[in-house]
Design a protein around this motif. Sequence first.
Motif, PDB file in Angstrom:
ATOM      1  N   TRP A   1      -9.262  -3.535   1.464  1.00 26.07           N
ATOM      2  CA  TRP A   1      -8.383  -2.769   0.582  1.00 26.07           C
ATOM      3  C   TRP A   1      -7.505  -3.681  -0.268  1.00 26.07           C
ATOM      4  CZ3 TRP A   1      -7.982   1.405  -1.971  1.00 26.07           C
ATOM      5  CH2 TRP A   1      -6.775   1.746  -2.575  1.00 26.07           C
ATOM      6  N   ARG A   2      -7.099  -4.807   0.279  1.00 20.52           N
ATOM      7  CA  ARG A   2      -6.231  -5.727  -0.465  1.00 20.52           C
ATOM      8  C   ARG A   2      -7.015  -6.637  -1.400  1.00 20.52           C
ATOM      9  NH1 ARG A   2      -2.203  -7.242   4.516  1.00 20.52           N
ATOM     10  NH2 ARG A   2      -1.104  -5.252   4.517  1.00 20.52           N
TER      11      ARG A   2
ATOM     12  N   LYS B   1      -0.766   2.541   3.983  1.00 20.46           N
ATOM     13  CA  LYS B   1       0.285   1.637   4.458  1.00 20.46           C
ATOM     14  C   LYS B   1       0.413   1.722   5.978  1.00 20.46           C
ATOM     15  CE  LYS B   1       4.279   2.683   2.909  1.00 20.46           C
ATOM     16  NZ  LYS B   1       5.622   2.864   2.366  1.00 20.46           N
TER      17      LYS B   1
ATOM     18  N   TYR C   1     -11.075   1.139  -2.742  1.00 20.58           N
ATOM     19  CA  TYR C   1     -10.626  -0.054  -3.465  1.00 20.58           C
ATOM     20  C   TYR C   1     -11.427  -0.241  -4.751  1.00 20.58           C
ATOM     21  CZ  TYR C   1      -9.695  -4.902  -4.638  1.00 20.58           C
ATOM     22  OH  TYR C   1      -9.362  -6.041  -5.310  1.00 20.58           O
TER      23      TYR C   1
ATOM     24  N   GLU D   1       0.835  -1.197   0.000  1.00 28.84           N
ATOM     25  CA  GLU D   1       0.000   0.000   0.000  1.00 28.84           C
ATOM     26  C   GLU D   1       0.871   1.249   0.000  1.00 28.84           C
ATOM     27  OE1 GLU D   1      -2.124  -3.391   1.728  1.00 28.84           O
ATOM     28  OE2 GLU D   1      -0.315  -2.415   2.382  1.00 28.84           O
TER      29      GLU D   1
END
Length: 188
Positions: free
Chosen positions: A77-78, A18, A160, A13
């Motif tokens: 988010w991932r 991050k 996202y 990120e």
Amino acid sequence: MSFSAWLSTHYEEKGLVKWLAFFLEVIAAITLLILMLLTCTDVLGRYLFDNSLDAASELTEICIAVLVFAEMPIITWRGGHVVVDILDRFIGDKVIKALGLLSIFVMSSSLYYVAHRIFFIGERSIRRGEESEYLAIPMGHVVQYIAIMSWITAGSVITYGIYILLFPNTPTQHSDTDSSVSNSKEAK
């Protein structure tokens, strides 16, 4: 290796995301450690001393809530949620993008609304002075934490989703096998 270099190596990120991901994963890791120690202490107390921890189930419930809701924004988010794309081959790209926008809107607005209601319930719980049974922990604060993390997850869904729609060919997550294959190709 400095801490920021380590962080950049282990987190894909960028910027604030991050640091938020790192912070939330630290919370989740500490909570998991507490759960492990709590379970070991409870089991040892039960079998060796014939006396278990009275508040073990209460603390376990609170820790699981903290753990799950700390990881929800990161997983979102991932792109770690399960996605069923059986019909994607038969539907055109424009329809898929439209359905993607619709799903982003439905998920984020649902999370926002549910978080709003949960936060209201947490406020009511604080006003009434509701506490846990054994340790007298104000449960309204735990409930409000769940609402705040749901709001952050709703923001993650939106960001996202927009990221995926704007940059559809960008890899957003890498499995261990993908990175090992690319590392072996680089080594040759």
